[in-house]
Scaffold this active site. Structure first.
Site, PDB file in Angstrom:
ATOM      1  N   LEU A  75       0.821  -1.215   0.000  1.00  0.00           N
ATOM      2  CA  LEU A  75       0.000   0.000   0.000  1.00  0.00           C
ATOM      3  C   LEU A  75       0.853   1.262   0.000  1.00  0.00           C
ATOM      4  O   LEU A  75       0.512   2.268   0.627  1.00  0.00           O
ATOM      5  CB  LEU A  75      -0.962  -0.008   1.207  1.00  0.00           C
ATOM      6  CG  LEU A  75      -1.927  -1.203   1.241  1.00  0.00           C
ATOM      7  CD1 LEU A  75      -2.705  -1.222   2.553  1.00  0.00           C
ATOM      8  CD2 LEU A  75      -2.892  -1.158   0.067  1.00  0.00           C
ATOM      9  N   CYS A 139      -7.136  -4.050   4.972  1.00  0.00           N
ATOM     10  CA  CYS A 139      -5.958  -3.564   5.703  1.00  0.00           C
ATOM     11  C   CYS A 139      -5.886  -4.195   7.088  1.00  0.00           C
ATOM     12  O   CYS A 139      -6.912  -4.479   7.705  1.00  0.00           O
ATOM     13  CB  CYS A 139      -6.017  -2.049   5.859  1.00  0.00           C
ATOM     14  SG  CYS A 139      -6.124  -1.135   4.320  1.00  0.00           S
ATOM     15  N   ILE A 200     -13.588  -8.888  -6.086  1.00  0.00           N
ATOM     16  CA  ILE A 200     -12.872  -9.276  -4.870  1.00  0.00           C
ATOM     17  C   ILE A 200     -11.527  -8.560  -4.816  1.00  0.00           C
ATOM     18  O   ILE A 200     -11.087  -7.966  -5.802  1.00  0.00           O
ATOM     19  CB  ILE A 200     -12.625 -10.799  -4.834  1.00  0.00           C
ATOM     20  CG1 ILE A 200     -11.912 -11.241  -6.102  1.00  0.00           C
ATOM     21  CG2 ILE A 200     -13.898 -11.567  -4.599  1.00  0.00           C
ATOM     22  CD1 ILE A 200     -11.453 -12.674  -6.146  1.00  0.00           C
ATOM     23  N   THR A 202      -7.324  -9.318  -3.926  1.00  0.00           N
ATOM     24  CA  THR A 202      -6.437 -10.424  -4.284  1.00  0.00           C
ATOM     25  C   THR A 202      -6.523 -11.560  -3.264  1.00  0.00           C
ATOM     26  O   THR A 202      -7.030 -11.385  -2.153  1.00  0.00           O
ATOM     27  CB  THR A 202      -4.979  -9.956  -4.377  1.00  0.00           C
ATOM     28  OG1 THR A 202      -4.616  -9.336  -3.130  1.00  0.00           O
ATOM     29  CG2 THR A 202      -4.802  -8.960  -5.509  1.00  0.00           C
ATOM     30  N   GLY A 226      -5.082 -11.925 -11.541  1.00  0.00           N
ATOM     31  CA  GLY A 226      -4.979 -12.446 -12.895  1.00  0.00           C
ATOM     32  C   GLY A 226      -5.950 -13.580 -13.161  1.00  0.00           C
ATOM     33  O   GLY A 226      -6.866 -13.857 -12.370  1.00  0.00           O
ATOM     34  N   GLY A 252     -11.399  -9.330 -10.883  1.00  0.00           N
ATOM     35  CA  GLY A 252     -10.521 -10.462 -10.631  1.00  0.00           C
ATOM     36  C   GLY A 252     -10.396 -11.296 -11.887  1.00  0.00           C
ATOM     37  O   GLY A 252     -11.337 -11.976 -12.288  1.00  0.00           O
ATOM     38  N   GLY A 253      -9.265 -11.206 -12.567  1.00  0.00           N
ATOM     39  CA  GLY A 253      -8.997 -12.054 -13.712  1.00  0.00           C
ATOM     40  C   GLY A 253      -9.619 -11.630 -15.024  1.00  0.00           C
ATOM     41  O   GLY A 253      -9.602 -12.401 -15.986  1.00  0.00           O
TER      42      GLY A 253
END
Length: 314
Positions: A75, A139, A200, A202, A226, A252-253
């Protein structure tokens, strides 16, 4: 300029299309000037903003593997004061028809509210620079032993409630796929004042450098993104969109128009692109084109008609 087929309305805001650049991949906008066509996408989410500057994790911070990418940036960001001084004025004068959300991070419960309050003060001098906020509640809460805010119901509720008091702009909450019950966390977020949910973040992972017998990242483990996490994000989007009656950003991806359509059919109002844009700056524009072409081939007059159209097996 709006697109009749792809235009979407989300949380009082009009987007020219549902494709947005995910947090951490668009900098604060200026970094992508001349690299990515920001006028081709519906919007982008800025890099994180914390109360104080953060130097981030030890290098190397990013590495590719066969299924995608793993990163541990930590971050890193210049902090609220510098973002308000430098980046907010730039945003106020560039790409005004592209929606901008500021990604907000914190390490104690009231830091999220502090950042939002500071950005709101900057916006009073530079109207239109930011359209809304995305709270990254993945976080670590440094006052509670490092547990994620999103995994603690009381902390999650307090973070959102405090931030909500500081702004009337749309506020989305970004949830991690590792939560025990992501639909329940989404409901709690909305009850506390969230206008939308982003899913989402990671997925935690580890990639090993075999020759050195060490992690490829300087921090050790990191967040996986990815192609490998596409099905995880689509499922989370489906669960959350059925649990709450607020807009959902699915990501996501995503690397193609077909990927984006999966999210939309699962219930997403907006679809985030991250890793694909880092690999190929032309990817976001291509995804928009593929999405439009698919709609035209299938006689879809508005992409909004596809939202939530997934038919679950009996």
């Amino acid at each position: 300029m709006t697109d009749g087929v792809l235009a979407v309305s989300v949380a009082t805001l009009e987007f020219r299309n549902p494709i947005v650049l995910a947090a951490g991949t668009a900098g604060y906008g200026i970094e992508l000037e001349g690299v990515v066509d920001l006028d081709a996408v519906g919007g982008f989410v800025t890099k994180a903003v914390s109360g104080e500057p953060r130097h981030g994790a030890k290098a190397p911070r990013v590495a590719e593997f066969e299924g995608g990418m793993i990163n541990a940036v930590g971050l890193a960001n210049p902090g609220l004061a510098e973002v308000a001084r430098t980046n907010v004025p730039w945003l106020a004068n560039h790409h005004r028809e592209t929606r901008r959300f500021a990604n907000v991070v914190g390490f104690v419960e009231d830091e999220f509210a502090t950042v939002v309050r500071g950005l709101e003060a900057a916006l009073s001098q530079h109207p239109g620079a930011i359209d809304g906020y995305e709270l990254n509640v993945s976080c670590p809460n440094t006052r509670q032993g490092g547990a994620e805010f999103g995994a603690d119901e009381a902390a999650l509720r307090n973070v959102i409630t405090l931030a909500r008091k500081e702004t009337k702009r749309p506020m989305f909450v970004k949830l991690a796929p590792t939560l025990p019950d992501i639909a329940l966390s989404a409901k709690l977020s909305v009850d506390a004042g969230a206008d939308g949910i982003t899913v989402i973040n990671t997925i935690p992972g580890l990639v090993v450098d075999l020759e050195r017998r060490r992690p490829v990242l300087g921090y050790g483990n990191g967040g996986v993104s990815g192609a490998a996490i596409l099905p995880v994000g689509v499922l989370a989007t489906w669960k959350v969109s059925r649990a709450v009656r607020v807009p959902v950003v699915g990501l996501g991806g995503v690397a193609s128009g077909s990927d984006a359509l999966q999210y939309i059919m699962a219930g997403a109002h907006l679809v985030g692109v991250g890793t694909a844009a880092l690999r190929d700056p032309r990817a976001p524009s291509r995804i928009v084109h593929e999405l439009r072409s698919w709609c035209e081939r299938h006689g879809i007059s508005s992409v909004q008609n596809l939202r939530g159209s997934l038919e679950w097996p009996a």
